[in-house]
Write a protein that holds these residues in place. Sequence first.
Motif, PDB file in Angstrom:
ATOM      1  N   GLY A  18      71.792  35.334   0.948  1.00 36.49           N
ATOM      2  CA  GLY A  18      70.862  33.799   1.605  1.00 36.49           C
ATOM      3  C   GLY A  18      69.661  34.683   1.295  1.00 36.49           C
ATOM      4  N   ARG A 288      64.415  35.481   9.392  1.00 30.77           N
ATOM      5  CA  ARG A 288      64.388  34.187   9.470  1.00 30.77           C
ATOM      6  C   ARG A 288      62.920  34.281  10.398  1.00 30.77           C
ATOM      7  NH1 ARG A 288      69.478  30.553  11.042  1.00 30.77           N
ATOM      8  NH2 ARG A 288      69.749  31.924   8.529  1.00 30.77           N
ATOM      9  N   THR A 309      56.903  26.560   3.991  1.00 35.62           N
ATOM     10  CA  THR A 309      58.017  27.809   3.228  1.00 35.62           C
ATOM     11  C   THR A 309      56.348  28.815   2.562  1.00 35.62           C
ATOM     12  OG1 THR A 309      60.236  27.020   3.462  1.00 35.62           O
ATOM     13  CG2 THR A 309      60.099  29.085   1.811  1.00 35.62           C
ATOM     14  N   ARG A 313      55.756  32.149   3.570  1.00 37.85           N
ATOM     15  CA  ARG A 313      56.200  33.405   2.841  1.00 37.85           C
ATOM     16  C   ARG A 313      54.386  34.178   2.477  1.00 37.85           C
ATOM     17  NH1 ARG A 313      60.439  30.905  -1.615  1.00 37.85           N
ATOM     18  NH2 ARG A 313      62.275  31.404  -0.120  1.00 37.85           N
ATOM     19  N   GLU A 327      64.173  34.987   4.830  1.00 34.58           N
ATOM     20  CA  GLU A 327      65.146  34.145   4.337  1.00 34.58           C
ATOM     21  C   GLU A 327      65.435  32.598   4.679  1.00 34.58           C
ATOM     22  OE1 GLU A 327      69.542  32.786   6.142  1.00 34.58           O
ATOM     23  OE2 GLU A 327      66.851  33.578   6.966  1.00 34.58           O
ATOM     24  N   LYS A 328      64.779  32.203   5.654  1.00 36.61           N
ATOM     25  CA  LYS A 328      64.663  30.966   6.352  1.00 36.61           C
ATOM     26  C   LYS A 328      63.375  30.125   7.129  1.00 36.61           C
ATOM     27  CE  LYS A 328      68.775  28.272   6.461  1.00 36.61           C
ATOM     28  NZ  LYS A 328      69.479  28.234   7.396  1.00 36.61           N
ATOM     29  N   VAL A 330      62.186  27.431  10.486  1.00 40.19           N
ATOM     30  CA  VAL A 330      62.939  26.969  10.630  1.00 40.19           C
ATOM     31  C   VAL A 330      61.966  26.756  11.383  1.00 40.19           C
ATOM     32  CG1 VAL A 330      64.881  26.307  12.955  1.00 40.19           C
ATOM     33  CG2 VAL A 330      65.400  28.142  11.186  1.00 40.19           C
ATOM     34  N   SER A 380      64.485  27.225  -3.151  1.00 43.52           N
ATOM     35  CA  SER A 380      63.672  27.908  -2.480  1.00 43.52           C
ATOM     36  C   SER A 380      63.863  28.240  -0.492  1.00 43.52           C
ATOM     37  CB  SER A 380      63.370  25.840  -2.107  1.00 43.52           C
ATOM     38  OG  SER A 380      64.168  25.321  -0.628  1.00 43.52           O
ATOM     39  N   GLY A 381      64.440  28.335   0.234  1.00 49.86           N
ATOM     40  CA  GLY A 381      64.621  28.501   0.978  1.00 49.86           C
ATOM     41  C   GLY A 381      65.089  28.035   2.293  1.00 49.86           C
ATOM     42  N   VAL A 382      65.409  26.316   1.605  1.00 51.82           N
ATOM     43  CA  VAL A 382      64.364  24.976   3.117  1.00 51.82           C
ATOM     44  C   VAL A 382      65.802  24.136   2.672  1.00 51.82           C
ATOM     45  CG1 VAL A 382      63.829  23.122   3.474  1.00 51.82           C
ATOM     46  CG2 VAL A 382      62.087  24.786   2.150  1.00 51.82           C
ATOM     47  N   GLU A 383      66.522  24.138   4.200  1.00 50.77           N
ATOM     48  CA  GLU A 383      67.990  23.964   3.914  1.00 50.77           C
ATOM     49  C   GLU A 383      67.766  22.134   4.991  1.00 50.77           C
ATOM     50  OE1 GLU A 383      71.212  26.107   5.633  1.00 50.77           O
ATOM     51  OE2 GLU A 383      70.778  27.514   4.269  1.00 50.77           O
TER      52      GLU A 383
END
Length: 414
Positions: A18, A288, A309, A313, A327-328, A330, A380-383
């Motif tokens: 991830g 996260r 994001t 970061r 990592e992500k 949310v 991008s780490g975006v889901e």
Amino acid sequence: MTTFVHAADIHLDSPLRGLFPYEGAPSIEEIRGATRQALDNLVRFILAEEVPLLVIAGDLYDGDWQDFNTGLYFAGQMRRLAEVGVRVAIVQGNHDAANAMTKTLPLPDNVKVFKSRKPETWLLEDLGIAVHGQSYASAEVTANLAAFYPEPVDGMFNIGLLHCLTSGARGHLPYAPCTVDELASKGYDYWALGHVHSFSVLRERPRIVYAGCSQGRHIRETGRKGCVWVEADHGALTTEFVPLDVVSWLGVAADVSGAESIAEAAFLFGKALGEAMDSQGGRPCCVRAVLKGRCAVHGRLCSDPIALTANIRAVAADVSGKKAWIEKVVVQTGPEANLDQLAQSDTPQGELLRYLAELAAHPQDIDLDLTDLKAKLAGSGVEIPLRDMEQVLKDAGALLLTALADAQSEQEAS
């Protein structure tokens, strides 16, 4: 006095999952090979404490190797232990059994790998220890292996070495299933278990322990990871968790209530991250980021995930000294407005919310082609939470409400 170390689920050379490279992230060299570094720490601890026995409760490897270097590296570490007389007992778990190379790699004479056909006992008379174990014959073992483990050896400290899932444990496949009571009834002094990746003591008498994995590999493996040092002296049993991991996985939740911009929300997250990093001793962390609370910027947090994001970061790099890898991100925030009341109003916003609620009631009728959006977000780490259509509709509502608010502000200004 009897002393040994219990380790499990080393998953040697398994990659950390991830993580994507980005500007300001920790050096990839700091996390590459983390499982090897954890194994190095294990061997150093055994040598420093002059521990005579290491038991490994399965999943030493991580499925198929890319080449023999993984096995050769482990064999080299075992030779370091052999030079000072340390014995090593290993049962193979489901990941080990899936690897054909595991069966062909020669190991030093100090290493005992238990056979898979039936349970067997390794007597270490000079240590006063009997180790009982059985390896997996295949990647999926659904039989209760513990039921057939032999009787304890009189006059010796008996260790049951097993890769299994006990009743009540969650989040892992039900391999070699058994109950804690079944294990206790065997009459062993200590059960060294593997398969569950969190350290836990299931029972005190007899001591039944999951060592957990030696290095977390993804966000579901948070917290410190390591091994268990065990000492038995005249009937008194002492166990101590020993951290080995070199990279931590953290879930950091920040209350961004009242934030009026993406930058302000990122700043509030940075404060929460700084507090979380204080306990990590300067070690790299995979994080996260979770944003919570009601705020005016909720719609923008949902509508511009790439900008969010990037801000998170940047703040993380500054706060952690480039020791935190995001990592992500949310978003679990909500709008400041009372949506239930707004949905009942005779306004464009109310009509929009009622329409989205109708869609949410029949998610199977929604057909979205998000191919282009997925391509833009790759790396991008975006889901996009496609499995949760209700959340997708909530995010869409936040975006549209923000757009309506912006349009209304422009009209009022003109």
